[in-house]
Design an enzyme around this catalytic site. Structure first.
Site, PDB file in Angstrom:
ATOM      1  N   ARG A 160       0.844  -1.212   0.000  1.00 55.17           N
ATOM      2  CA  ARG A 160       0.000   0.000   0.000  1.00 55.17           C
ATOM      3  C   ARG A 160       0.871   1.251   0.000  1.00 55.17           C
ATOM      4  O   ARG A 160       0.483   2.297   0.514  1.00 55.17           O
ATOM      5  CB  ARG A 160      -0.963   0.006   1.180  1.00 55.17           C
ATOM      6  CG  ARG A 160      -0.329  -0.080   2.552  1.00 55.17           C
ATOM      7  CD  ARG A 160      -1.376   0.152   3.611  1.00 55.17           C
ATOM      8  NE  ARG A 160      -0.858  -0.048   4.954  1.00 55.17           N
ATOM      9  CZ  ARG A 160      -1.500   0.312   6.061  1.00 55.17           C
ATOM     10  NH1 ARG A 160      -2.675   0.900   5.978  1.00 55.17           N
ATOM     11  NH2 ARG A 160      -0.974   0.088   7.253  1.00 55.17           N
ATOM     12  N   ASP A 213      11.081  -7.079   7.476  1.00 53.41           N
ATOM     13  CA  ASP A 213      10.680  -6.180   6.389  1.00 53.41           C
ATOM     14  C   ASP A 213      10.445  -4.757   6.891  1.00 53.41           C
ATOM     15  O   ASP A 213      10.248  -3.842   6.086  1.00 53.41           O
ATOM     16  CB  ASP A 213       9.428  -6.710   5.672  1.00 53.41           C
ATOM     17  CG  ASP A 213       8.255  -6.924   6.612  1.00 53.41           C
ATOM     18  OD1 ASP A 213       8.380  -7.782   7.502  1.00 53.41           O
ATOM     19  OD2 ASP A 213       7.234  -6.245   6.471  1.00 53.41           O
TER      20      ASP A 213
END
Length: 468
Positions: A96, A263
């Site tokens: 996103r 991440d």
């Protein structure tokens, strides 16, 4: 007093373009129903020469994502893998968000403008690629508070409300939507290296190491470090140094990130991507931020362990380029580096001059004991004892040989209570926006936090730290 970063002229520079074919995917931003400017960080914008944009230009670039001059022609959704709560996931990436632009600040550091809530990408999976306005407000508050408390963090650059009604399972829905832009010193994650290991892509791994060394330079490894001339080993030392300092900065700020997955670990050592974060109401090593962290993996007191573990995953990935022993030697430095950073940063927040690792460690232990016994909030403790004042008993003994620094002269230290960012206040700030569209309490809070940052002064950092 805190040194204000220098203003800069706009200077586009896109070295990531040389890696783009294998590092990310060109994407198009969402076409939002509306763009209403809710927050622009002119202090950060001045550092990259963008503070002169008028509102229409700002909305066009950071709401509609028209390219900046001479910059990336199209946004880039970055590819990476990652351990999420210690479970490896190869199906992630920028789901996103995207990298929108790269540019230099006044000191020549490469800075990235990245997004959150800017639409779907090839990595969105079942997600809508959107961000709630509440999530954006929370990220403003997290980044402003952390910067004031000396944490090397991304800055919230822009928040624009986008006029969509979003459905979310963890907050009342439908809820308002926004797109956020953050200013980061890079977006290369430990998970970026993990992906290349999974693909056994040695050539691109070497190219990524070279990129990181060029764009996030650091001091050379210790003279006796094995393999110190190998690029991958140099990078490993840099990341270990930065992550040890980042872990210490979280602890001294009383901050719980909540989602310390690989991440979410930027190899520049910069904290970013704030979701379920919390600040401590009292000194509690077991305090967790994320409701879904059932085992307490990322609890307050386990954050140094989490960052050390994540560094270990970088070492595993870099074995694609070099043998394990020099990487392990770099990793083994984490503990000593962390303890030194804790002492250095603790003294900074307490407003006394550091006396070296051994003495500082004893001081930290005395302070922690006092915090645990009193149940006092860390913000209150540091404010009340600024410069060594108001100490009693064992804490007074520990502080007796410490000298107050000059930074306790700011009038903030004479305020009756410190600034804090506990969950009740976060919810109250959001309620004013949600119920009455009243942004003044948020604006006032940001001003108060920045005043606190001025009072703390420039935070300490190890030599060669990219945030310096």
């Amino acid at each position: 007093m805190r040194e204000e970063p220098q203003a800069a002229s706009y200077r586009a520079d896109t070295p990531i373009a040389a890696l783009a074919d294998w590092l990310g995917d060109p994407v198009a931003p969402a076409d939002f129903p509306q763009t209403v400017l809710r927050f622009r960080n002119d202090r950060a914008a001045a550092q990259v020469g963008l503070d002169g944009l008028d509102e229409d230009q700002w909305l066009r670039h950071f709401g509609r994502f028209a390219p900046l001059a001479d910059n990336l022609p199209q946004p880039l959704a970055l590819r990476y893998h990652g351990h999420q709560f210690r479970v490896y996931n190869p199906e992630i990436g920028d789901g996103r968000g995207f990298l929108f632009a790269q540019l230099r600040d006044a000191s020549g550091r490469l800075m990235d403008l990245g997004t959150k809530g800017s639409g779907q990408t090839p990595w969105s999976r079942a997600g809508d690629g959107r961000l709630t306005l509440k999530g954006a407000v929370r990220e403003i508050l997290a980044t402003e508070m952390l910067e004031a408390l000396g944490v090397y963090t991304s800055r919230t650059f822009s928040v624009i409300e986008t006029g969509e009604e979003l459905q979310r399972h963890d907050e009342p829905s439908p809820t308002r939507s926004a797109v956020l832009v953050r200013l980061n010193h890079g977006h290369i994650r430990i998970g970026t290296f993990q992906r290349l290991l999974a693909l056994e892509d040695q050539d691109h791994m070497a190219a990524l190491v070279d990129y990181c060394l060029a764009q996030f330079p650091g001091p050379p490894p210790p003279e006796d470090a094995p393999g110190r001339d190998e690029p991958a080993v140099r990078l490993m030392h840099h990341v270990v140094e930065r992550m040890a300092d980042l872990a210490a900065s979280y602890m001294i700020a009383g901050f719980v990130h909540g989602v310390l997955n690989t991440d979410n670990m930027n190899v520049s050592g910069e904290s970013f991507d704030y979701g379920p974060w919390r600040f401590l109401p009292r000194w509690d090593p077991g305090f967790t931020a994320a409701y879904f962290d059932h085992s307490g993996l990322y609890a307050f007191g386990r954050q140094p362990e989490a960052l050390h573990w994540n560094c270990g995953q970088l070492a595993v990935a870099l074995r694609l380029l070099v043998d394990a022993p020099p990487l392990i030697a770099a990793l083994e430095r984490f503990g000593d580096l962390y303890m030194a950073a804790v002492g250095r940063r603790w003294c900074w927040r307490l407003g006394v001059a550091s006396r070296g690792v051994e003495a500082d460690t004893a001081l930290v232990a005395a302070c922690e004991k006092a915090l645990l016994e009193s149940g006092e909030a860390p913000d209150v403790f540091f404010h009340r004892h600024r410069g060594g004042r108001a100490a009693e008993g064992a804490l007074a003994e520990a502080l007796a040989s410490y000298q107050a620094s000059d930074s306790d002269r700011h009038p903030y230290w004479r305020d009756p209570a410190p600034q804090s960012m506990l969950i009740d206040e976060v919810e109250a700030l959001w309620a004013a926006i949600d119920r009455k569209d009243d942004w003044r309490p948020l604006e006032d809070k940001i001003a108060a936090i920045r005043r606190m940052g001025e009072a703390h002064g420039t935070p300490p950092a190890p030599a060669g730290h990219p945030g310096g």
